[in-house]
Motif scaffolding. Structure first.
Motif, PDB file in Angstrom:
ATOM      1  N   PHE A 435       0.844  -1.203   0.000  1.00 50.15           N
ATOM      2  CA  PHE A 435       0.000   0.000   0.000  1.00 50.15           C
ATOM      3  C   PHE A 435       0.877   1.251   0.000  1.00 50.15           C
ATOM      4  O   PHE A 435       0.473   2.300   0.480  1.00 50.15           O
ATOM      5  CB  PHE A 435      -0.917   0.000   1.224  1.00 50.15           C
ATOM      6  N   SER A 436       2.090   1.124  -0.520  1.00 51.26           N
ATOM      7  CA  SER A 436       3.099   2.176  -0.464  1.00 51.26           C
ATOM      8  C   SER A 436       3.403   2.485   1.004  1.00 51.26           C
ATOM      9  O   SER A 436       2.934   1.779   1.905  1.00 51.26           O
ATOM     10  CB  SER A 436       2.658   3.417  -1.241  1.00 51.26           C
ATOM     11  N   THR A 437       4.173   3.518   1.261  1.00 47.90           N
ATOM     12  CA  THR A 437       4.522   3.829   2.646  1.00 47.90           C
ATOM     13  C   THR A 437       4.805   5.323   2.740  1.00 47.90           C
ATOM     14  O   THR A 437       5.007   5.978   1.726  1.00 47.90           O
ATOM     15  CB  THR A 437       5.723   2.948   3.094  1.00 47.90           C
ATOM     16  N   GLY A 438       4.811   5.864   3.958  1.00 46.76           N
ATOM     17  CA  GLY A 438       5.053   7.298   4.109  1.00 46.76           C
ATOM     18  C   GLY A 438       3.760   8.084   3.933  1.00 46.76           C
ATOM     19  O   GLY A 438       2.672   7.513   3.876  1.00 46.76           O
ATOM     20  N   TYR A 439       3.922   9.404   3.810  1.00 43.85           N
ATOM     21  CA  TYR A 439       2.714  10.244   3.845  1.00 43.85           C
ATOM     22  C   TYR A 439       1.835  10.098   2.596  1.00 43.85           C
ATOM     23  O   TYR A 439       0.676  10.476   2.621  1.00 43.85           O
ATOM     24  CB  TYR A 439       3.096  11.704   4.142  1.00 43.85           C
ATOM     25  N   ARG A 440       2.373   9.529   1.483  1.00 47.77           N
ATOM     26  CA  ARG A 440       1.525   9.316   0.302  1.00 47.77           C
ATOM     27  C   ARG A 440       1.100   7.852   0.195  1.00 47.77           C
ATOM     28  O   ARG A 440       0.884   7.322  -0.897  1.00 47.77           O
ATOM     29  CB  ARG A 440       2.252   9.748  -0.975  1.00 47.77           C
ATOM     30  N   ASN A 441       0.961   7.227   1.355  1.00 47.19           N
ATOM     31  CA  ASN A 441       0.547   5.821   1.299  1.00 47.19           C
ATOM     32  C   ASN A 441      -0.928   5.727   0.918  1.00 47.19           C
ATOM     33  O   ASN A 441      -1.638   6.735   0.810  1.00 47.19           O
ATOM     34  CB  ASN A 441       0.832   5.130   2.637  1.00 47.19           C
ATOM     35  N   CYS A 442      -1.389   4.490   0.729  1.00 45.61           N
ATOM     36  CA  CYS A 442      -2.775   4.261   0.307  1.00 45.61           C
ATOM     37  C   CYS A 442      -3.716   4.615   1.447  1.00 45.61           C
ATOM     38  O   CYS A 442      -3.631   4.031   2.526  1.00 45.61           O
ATOM     39  CB  CYS A 442      -2.939   2.794  -0.067  1.00 45.61           C
ATOM     40  N   ILE A 443      -4.631   5.532   1.180  1.00 42.97           N
ATOM     41  CA  ILE A 443      -5.569   5.943   2.228  1.00 42.97           C
ATOM     42  C   ILE A 443      -6.576   4.812   2.505  1.00 42.97           C
ATOM     43  O   ILE A 443      -7.164   4.726   3.574  1.00 42.97           O
ATOM     44  CB  ILE A 443      -6.275   7.267   1.813  1.00 42.97           C
ATOM     45  N   GLY A 444      -6.741   3.921   1.515  1.00 43.50           N
ATOM     46  CA  GLY A 444      -7.757   2.863   1.645  1.00 43.50           C
ATOM     47  C   GLY A 444      -7.189   1.497   2.018  1.00 43.50           C
ATOM     48  O   GLY A 444      -7.885   0.490   1.882  1.00 43.50           O
ATOM     49  N   GLY A 445      -5.930   1.451   2.482  1.00 44.02           N
ATOM     50  CA  GLY A 445      -5.297   0.154   2.777  1.00 44.02           C
ATOM     51  C   GLY A 445      -6.060  -0.662   3.809  1.00 44.02           C
ATOM     52  O   GLY A 445      -6.357  -1.837   3.608  1.00 44.02           O
ATOM     53  N   LYS A 446      -6.416  -0.022   4.902  1.00 48.59           N
ATOM     54  CA  LYS A 446      -7.115  -0.728   5.983  1.00 48.59           C
ATOM     55  C   LYS A 446      -8.524  -1.135   5.503  1.00 48.59           C
ATOM     56  O   LYS A 446      -9.001  -2.234   5.789  1.00 48.59           O
ATOM     57  CB  LYS A 446      -7.184   0.214   7.203  1.00 48.59           C
ATOM     58  N   TYR A 447      -9.138  -0.241   4.763  1.00 46.65           N
ATOM     59  CA  TYR A 447     -10.470  -0.514   4.174  1.00 46.65           C
ATOM     60  C   TYR A 447     -10.372  -1.794   3.336  1.00 46.65           C
ATOM     61  O   TYR A 447     -11.191  -2.705   3.461  1.00 46.65           O
ATOM     62  CB  TYR A 447     -10.855   0.698   3.333  1.00 46.65           C
ATOM     63  N   ALA A 448      -9.356  -1.861   2.471  1.00 48.90           N
ATOM     64  CA  ALA A 448      -9.210  -3.027   1.577  1.00 48.90           C
ATOM     65  C   ALA A 448      -8.962  -4.301   2.385  1.00 48.90           C
ATOM     66  O   ALA A 448      -9.563  -5.346   2.111  1.00 48.90           O
ATOM     67  CB  ALA A 448      -8.058  -2.782   0.600  1.00 48.90           C
ATOM     68  N   LEU A 449      -8.091  -4.213   3.414  1.00 52.21           N
ATOM     69  CA  LEU A 449      -7.792  -5.410   4.220  1.00 52.21           C
ATOM     70  C   LEU A 449      -9.051  -5.911   4.927  1.00 52.21           C
ATOM     71  O   LEU A 449      -9.324  -7.121   4.970  1.00 52.21           O
ATOM     72  CB  LEU A 449      -6.703  -5.103   5.251  1.00 52.21           C
ATOM     73  N   MET A 450      -9.843  -4.966   5.464  1.00 49.41           N
ATOM     74  CA  MET A 450     -11.069  -5.380   6.173  1.00 49.41           C
ATOM     75  C   MET A 450     -12.071  -5.992   5.186  1.00 49.41           C
ATOM     76  O   MET A 450     -12.732  -6.989   5.487  1.00 49.41           O
ATOM     77  CB  MET A 450     -11.686  -4.179   6.900  1.00 49.41           C
ATOM     78  N   ASN A 451     -12.153  -5.408   4.001  1.00 47.24           N
ATOM     79  CA  ASN A 451     -13.078  -5.935   2.982  1.00 47.24           C
ATOM     80  C   ASN A 451     -12.661  -7.352   2.572  1.00 47.24           C
ATOM     81  O   ASN A 451     -13.488  -8.277   2.504  1.00 47.24           O
ATOM     82  CB  ASN A 451     -13.060  -4.986   1.774  1.00 47.24           C
ATOM     83  N   MET A 452     -11.362  -7.548   2.368  1.00 45.86           N
ATOM     84  CA  MET A 452     -10.879  -8.860   1.890  1.00 45.86           C
ATOM     85  C   MET A 452     -11.019  -9.924   2.983  1.00 45.86           C
ATOM     86  O   MET A 452     -11.378 -11.066   2.701  1.00 45.86           O
ATOM     87  CB  MET A 452      -9.420  -8.748   1.426  1.00 45.86           C
ATOM     88  N   THR A 453     -10.750  -9.539   4.241  1.00 42.79           N
ATOM     89  CA  THR A 453     -10.885 -10.520   5.334  1.00 42.79           C
ATOM     90  C   THR A 453     -12.352 -10.907   5.488  1.00 42.79           C
ATOM     91  O   THR A 453     -12.691 -12.093   5.663  1.00 42.79           O
ATOM     92  CB  THR A 453     -10.337  -9.929   6.662  1.00 42.79           C
ATOM     93  N   THR A 454     -13.244  -9.915   5.395  1.00 41.19           N
ATOM     94  CA  THR A 454     -14.681 -10.198   5.493  1.00 41.19           C
ATOM     95  C   THR A 454     -15.104 -11.130   4.357  1.00 41.19           C
ATOM     96  O   THR A 454     -15.881 -12.069   4.557  1.00 41.19           O
ATOM     97  CB  THR A 454     -15.485  -8.872   5.411  1.00 41.19           C
ATOM     98  N   PHE A 455     -14.564 -10.863   3.168  1.00 40.95           N
ATOM     99  CA  PHE A 455     -14.907 -11.703   2.006  1.00 40.95           C
ATOM    100  C   PHE A 455     -14.502 -13.161   2.261  1.00 40.95           C
ATOM    101  O   PHE A 455     -15.292 -14.086   2.056  1.00 40.95           O
ATOM    102  CB  PHE A 455     -14.213 -11.161   0.750  1.00 40.95           C
ATOM    103  N   LEU A 456     -13.269 -13.364   2.745  1.00 40.40           N
ATOM    104  CA  LEU A 456     -12.800 -14.740   2.971  1.00 40.40           C
ATOM    105  C   LEU A 456     -13.610 -15.403   4.091  1.00 40.40           C
ATOM    106  O   LEU A 456     -14.017 -16.562   3.970  1.00 40.40           O
ATOM    107  CB  LEU A 456     -11.307 -14.753   3.321  1.00 40.40           C
ATOM    108  N   ALA A 457     -13.858 -14.658   5.167  1.00 40.33           N
ATOM    109  CA  ALA A 457     -14.586 -15.249   6.311  1.00 40.33           C
ATOM    110  C   ALA A 457     -16.008 -15.625   5.911  1.00 40.33           C
ATOM    111  O   ALA A 457     -16.590 -16.542   6.478  1.00 40.33           O
ATOM    112  CB  ALA A 457     -14.597 -14.267   7.475  1.00 40.33           C
ATOM    113  N   THR A 458     -16.564 -14.953   4.927  1.00 38.12           N
ATOM    114  CA  THR A 458     -17.928 -15.268   4.481  1.00 38.12           C
ATOM    115  C   THR A 458     -17.897 -16.417   3.478  1.00 38.12           C
ATOM    116  O   THR A 458     -18.613 -17.415   3.619  1.00 38.12           O
ATOM    117  CB  THR A 458     -18.563 -14.010   3.823  1.00 38.12           C
ATOM    118  N   THR A 459     -17.049 -16.299   2.477  1.00 35.59           N
ATOM    119  CA  THR A 459     -17.059 -17.262   1.371  1.00 35.59           C
ATOM    120  C   THR A 459     -16.542 -18.636   1.799  1.00 35.59           C
ATOM    121  O   THR A 459     -17.121 -19.664   1.422  1.00 35.59           O
ATOM    122  CB  THR A 459     -16.201 -16.716   0.208  1.00 35.59           C
TER     123      THR A 459
END
Ligand code: HEM
Length: 505
Positions: A435-459
């Protein structure tokens, strides 16, 4: 008179040519002093790309695992690729290399000029400050219900027993649905089905145009690209998306106004926590973002978040299918948390899925969906023992850093336990940066991780993921290509076997 005009014109053209030739002589000398494949005068390596298959293009850009800096030249634009964590850190520390490179983000610029990804300077700071609250943990936790709802929709749509040839589209439907709910309104449902399909078609067109422009420097100019059939189509489609988004924005503003929640209608003791990205922008105190910029941010977040997450989920599924032992561990952990229930995933469940999180991190190590980043070199500058000409680009090879044996023992081995706290201690901060690093990192990194974990836990509670007969027994043998995201060159899919049947077998 006519002769005098011709003489003036010829002299002016000759003077310009002479100036260009002087400039090019120095430019070419600097270019040639940087190690890289042989390049032609003026054309650089542009022709090399044309003859290459998509998977060979990625290898050509990233090189073959060499840690040293390497140069490519696209027409007269010099691109230097930095391939190891130490050099990447050097780039990220330099303030003069903070802006995104013009050529890489040209497509996004055409669709959304004032979006966070391509902005720089004070306007980027204003936007990032206004948007950051939408990604605070308390708001993300609120989103888990939407992620779960979309994953449950996927479970209902899955065709068991057979390879899904439309897996990527199906996953984009999941991430796009979640995006609409978390960005615009929780009420997105059947009413927006048509808009979601329009958005997905727009995304596909945008990705095609971006890849085409990336590899063809003749199309880097917005003006030239705007003259092509695809350029005209993207402008037309963009207008349709702008129209949809504007209607939703106006409707939402009216709803908030009627409920007395719009900024300016606040009473002193009235505190309303914004819940979506658009609400955050409409309700935020202080900076008033113009509507045009709100729309640009909507499109930027759409382009940055929907396909990247879907493209990562497909790698997760492929990795599970080719590592049944790891899939068993992920499933066992999910079963421990859910105890055989098919209830909906909640935020507190996610904190308990530690092995699943390590599995996701390891997949993103070997297959970082954004395999490289680029930064603009504005002025001629000294860089790691070389002089870069003005208007060059520095590219950060994330894929290379993630597979560098200097930081990752046995780098091609798939091992989620690399991310156990005791194994992560002292790791270089730039050795792992999906998700890159430093002040220009991905603002949605945590959002994506939570979405993907939820997807796996459901599927995974409903299906076991099995390999298809595509000839690939090992994940790292799959040929890679760059199609704005990192993908399998020939596409990828898996088989979904219903758990009950799998466990009875
Ligand atoms: C697995 C999914 C994702 C991956 C791998 C990913 C990766 C990245 C990377 C590497 C960057 C840095 C780009 C650069 O420096 O040029 C970035 C930036 C960004 N990402 Fe993500 N991203 C993902 C999901 C998301 C999501 C879900 C959203 C939004 C909901 C998002 C929004 C953004 C934005 C707005 C930026 C620009 C941030 C800035 O410059 O201030 N991304 N992402």
């Amino acid at each position: 008179m006519a002769t005098a005009v011709i003489i003036v014109l010829v002299t002016a053209v000759a003077a310009l040519l002479a100036k260009w030739a002087l400039w090019y002589r120095r430019h070419r000398a600097l270019e040639q002093a940087i190690p890289g494949p042989p390049s032609l005068p003026v054309l650089g390596n542009a022709l090399d790309f044309l003859g290459l298959a998509n998977e060979d293009r990625l290898k050509f850009i990233l090189g073959q695992g060499d840690r040293k800096m390497r140069r490519l030249t696209l027409l007269t634009t010099v691109v230097v690729m930095v391939n190891n964590a130490e050099d990447i850190e050097h780039v990220l520390r330099r303030k003069d290399l903070a802006d995104k490179s013009r050529f890489f983000y040209a497509s996004l610029h055409m669709v959304a000029k004032n979006g966070l990804i391509q902005l720089s300077g004070p306007l980027w700071r204003e936007h990032r400050k206004a948007l950051q609250p939408a990604f605070s943990l308390s708001i993300l936790e609120h989103f888990v219900d939407y992620f779960a709802e979309e994953a449950e929709g996927f479970v209902r749509r899955v065709k068991p027993w057979c390879a899904d040839d439309n897996l990527l589209d199906n996953l984009r439907r999941v991430t796009c649905g979640a995006f609409m709910k978390t960005t615009l309104s929780e009420k997105v449902g059947a009413d927006f089905e048509e808009e979601i399909l329009d958005l997905i078609r727009f995304l596909e067109l945008f990705l095609k145009c971006s890849t085409e422009r990336f590899f063809n420097p003749l199309l880097w100019s917005d003006w030239v690209f705007g003259l092509t059939a695809r350029g005209r189509l993207i402008k037309k489609t963009r207008a349709k998306i702008d129209h949809h988004a504007r209607v939703v924005l106006d409707k939402r503003r009216e709803e908030l106004r009627q409920r007395g929640e719009l900024r300016g209608d606040f009473t002193k003791d009235f505190v309303k926590r914004p819940t979506t990205l658009v609400d955050t922008l409409l309700l935020a105190p202080g900076y008033r973002m113009p509507d045009e910029d709100v729309l640009d941010e909507f499109k930027t977040f759409f382009a940055a978040g929907v396909d990247t997450t879907a493209a990562t989920i497909i790698w997760l599924l492929k990795a599970l299918s080719l590592h049944p032992d790891i899939q068993d561990k992920v499933y066992a952990e999910i079963q421990t948390v859910f105890q055989g229930s098919d209830r909906r995933v909640t935020p507190s469940d996610l904190n308990r899925l530690e092995y699943t999180e390590r599995f996701i991190k390891e997949t993103l190590r070997l297959f970082p969906t954004v395999p490289f980043l680029t930064r603009q070199v504005h002025e001629e500058t000294e860089f790691l023992g070389h002089t870069l000409p003005a208007d060059s680009a520095v590219a950060i090879n994330i894929l290379g850093a993630h597979r560098d044996a200097a930081h990752w023992p046995d780098p091609l081995k798939f091992d989620p336990d690399r991310f156990l706290p005791e194994n992560s201690e002292g790791r270089h901060p730039c050795a792992y940066m999906p998700f890159s690093t430093g002040y220009r990192n991905c603002i949605g990194g945590k959002y994506a991780l939570m979405n993907m974990t939820t997807f796996l836990a459901t599927t995974l509670r409903h299906y076991r993921v099995d390999p298809v007969a595509d000839g690939y027994m090992h994940l790292v043998d799959i040929p890679l290509c760059f199609d704005i995201a990192l993908r399998a060159a020939g596409g990828m899919t898996v088989n979904f076997t219903p758990r009950r049947a799998a466990e009875g077998a």
